[in-house]
Design a protein around this motif. Sequence first.
Motif, PDB file in Angstrom:
ATOM      1  N   TYR A  44      -6.689   5.886  -6.809  1.00 13.47           N
ATOM      2  CA  TYR A  44      -6.694   4.451  -7.058  1.00 13.47           C
ATOM      3  C   TYR A  44      -8.120   3.929  -6.966  1.00 13.47           C
ATOM      4  O   TYR A  44      -9.015   4.609  -6.446  1.00 13.47           O
ATOM      5  N   MET A  57      -5.045   8.656  -3.083  1.00 10.06           N
ATOM      6  CA  MET A  57      -3.825   7.948  -2.732  1.00 10.06           C
ATOM      7  C   MET A  57      -3.461   8.237  -1.281  1.00 10.06           C
ATOM      8  O   MET A  57      -3.868   9.272  -0.725  1.00 10.06           O
ATOM      9  N   ILE A  90       6.297   7.449   1.068  1.00 13.76           N
ATOM     10  CA  ILE A  90       5.485   7.134  -0.106  1.00 13.76           C
ATOM     11  C   ILE A  90       6.405   6.977  -1.308  1.00 13.76           C
ATOM     12  O   ILE A  90       7.172   7.887  -1.636  1.00 13.76           O
ATOM     13  N   ASP A  91       6.339   5.809  -1.978  1.00 15.39           N
ATOM     14  CA  ASP A  91       7.199   5.588  -3.138  1.00 15.39           C
ATOM     15  C   ASP A  91       6.544   6.128  -4.415  1.00 15.39           C
ATOM     16  O   ASP A  91       5.452   6.688  -4.394  1.00 15.39           O
ATOM     17  N   SER A  93       5.098   4.736  -6.802  1.00 15.54           N
ATOM     18  CA  SER A  93       3.840   4.102  -7.205  1.00 15.54           C
ATOM     19  C   SER A  93       2.683   4.500  -6.291  1.00 15.54           C
ATOM     20  O   SER A  93       1.546   4.113  -6.533  1.00 15.54           O
ATOM     21  N   LYS A  95       2.628   3.652  -3.062  1.00 21.35           N
ATOM     22  CA  LYS A  95       2.598   2.737  -1.927  1.00 21.35           C
ATOM     23  C   LYS A  95       3.282   3.376  -0.718  1.00 21.35           C
ATOM     24  O   LYS A  95       4.246   4.131  -0.858  1.00 21.35           O
ATOM     25  N   SER A 171      -3.642  -2.868   1.444  1.00 22.88           N
ATOM     26  CA  SER A 171      -3.117  -3.208   0.107  1.00 22.88           C
ATOM     27  C   SER A 171      -2.203  -2.125  -0.436  1.00 22.88           C
ATOM     28  O   SER A 171      -1.467  -2.361  -1.400  1.00 22.88           O
ATOM     29  N   GLN A 172      -2.234  -0.937   0.170  1.00 21.21           N
ATOM     30  CA  GLN A 172      -1.375   0.163  -0.270  1.00 21.21           C
ATOM     31  C   GLN A 172      -0.136   0.324   0.614  1.00 21.21           C
ATOM     32  O   GLN A 172       0.577   1.312   0.500  1.00 21.21           O
ATOM     33  N   MET A 173       0.126  -0.670   1.502  1.00 21.78           N
ATOM     34  CA  MET A 173       1.217  -0.551   2.467  1.00 21.78           C
ATOM     35  C   MET A 173       2.205  -1.695   2.336  1.00 21.78           C
ATOM     36  O   MET A 173       1.825  -2.841   2.080  1.00 21.78           O
ATOM     37  N   ILE A 174       3.476  -1.369   2.549  1.00 21.54           N
ATOM     38  CA  ILE A 174       4.554  -2.350   2.442  1.00 21.54           C
ATOM     39  C   ILE A 174       5.449  -2.239   3.672  1.00 21.54           C
ATOM     40  O   ILE A 174       5.786  -1.133   4.112  1.00 21.54           O
ATOM     41  N   PRO A 179       4.593  -6.990   1.370  1.00 21.63           N
ATOM     42  CA  PRO A 179       3.284  -6.328   1.433  1.00 21.63           C
ATOM     43  C   PRO A 179       2.558  -6.655   2.730  1.00 21.63           C
ATOM     44  O   PRO A 179       2.489  -7.816   3.142  1.00 21.63           O
ATOM     45  N   SER A 181      -0.523  -6.663   3.201  1.00 25.56           N
ATOM     46  CA  SER A 181      -1.710  -7.463   2.894  1.00 25.56           C
ATOM     47  C   SER A 181      -1.434  -8.960   2.940  1.00 25.56           C
ATOM     48  O   SER A 181      -2.355  -9.751   3.148  1.00 25.56           O
TER      49      SER A 181
END
Length: 396
Positions: A44, A57, A90-91, A93, A95, A171-174, A179, A181
């Motif tokens: 990314y 990633m 990890i999905d 995408s 994330k 920004s890569q975490m949910i 999110p 972020s």
Amino acid sequence: MRQFSIGEQAFDEDASELRARLEQAYAERLRPLCRCKDPPLPMYIARVDGLHLIKRMPLSGRDHDPSCPSYEPPYELSGLGSLMGNAIQIDASGKALLKLDFPLTKKGARTPSASSPEASEAALRNETKKLSLRAVLHYLWEAGELTEWRASWTGKRGWGRVRTSLIDAASQMITRSGPLSDIFFVPEVFHQEDREGIAIRRATALTPAHASGPGPRKLMVSVAEIKAFAPARGGQKIAVRHLPFPLMIEEGTWKRLSARYETELELWRSSEDFHLIMIATFGISGAGIASIEEIAMMVVNENWIPFESIHEQHLLERLSRLKQKSTKGLRFNLSREQPVVSVTMPEQRPAPVALFIVPPGASGDYEKALAEMIEARPEITAWVWRVAEGEMPQLP
């Protein structure tokens, strides 16, 4: 030299035209592909200090070729291994979906939970289904590549770069609430000439933390450097670097915090070169007072690399002079009663090296677990320093 694919084009890592293409790909939300393996691995693009950089990633380091700069040794050597597929998923995408063991809302009066030493120690032993607050801090540090170091970076990593790396990682975490972020706050480096702009951006970023009528109140998550502790009525106040107001903490929470993080506080106070990092959930009352709900801490050295004993800091100091990259291992949810790799040297040849430190008084169970960890990874060379036996052995 690494090669990347973006769309139908291939670029060498040092190609002059790559910078412009990265800026365009960032705007178009395209993912570069690292061509160290076939098929290529998705990466990314992060924007750091006005530059667009290609980063791996989350948790993909071990999938890269060992000769690739994005390679990392298996995460089973650290506390991250037991969390993968459980607390961290990890999905498609790329994330990272995080399952947390602490609330992001507040209902009524606060009740002691993971802040108590007893509860914390239990939670930090073998929990694999949810992330403790400390584990989230460790994961942000790891995903932000702040556990990595080489001598050529000396003097180039300050709080501004740390902040950018943490924000990129978040920004890569949910979380279950959305999110990370959206509720993540890291104080911006203060510059006198931009004080008004900083104040406006800070007020905007802190909007979700403000109380908004009856019902459960949303909390934010902050990572910051602690400057000082000071007494306050009914508790303590924490002065944070680059923040013009303190964070308040109740007396009972402060006593539990002092007991739980006695080692970290002792290390921090031992040298002006060390930094004390906190992660906290907090809210802002209708009166405008920011109060901490839960908090965890870790100490880092002058290069912002975490460490948990003075022996580990001595090892980091020796490694900091090397041109080769070193990567710090972190505990996440594991207690000090369980071994984890202290540092790895992924670029060492003919095989990567894992460096372990056995603390004085380590139990037989500790030694057994360490032996099993080393035997499970025959492709990695082990280096072990048993502190009780004397000085640090010669480095690889």
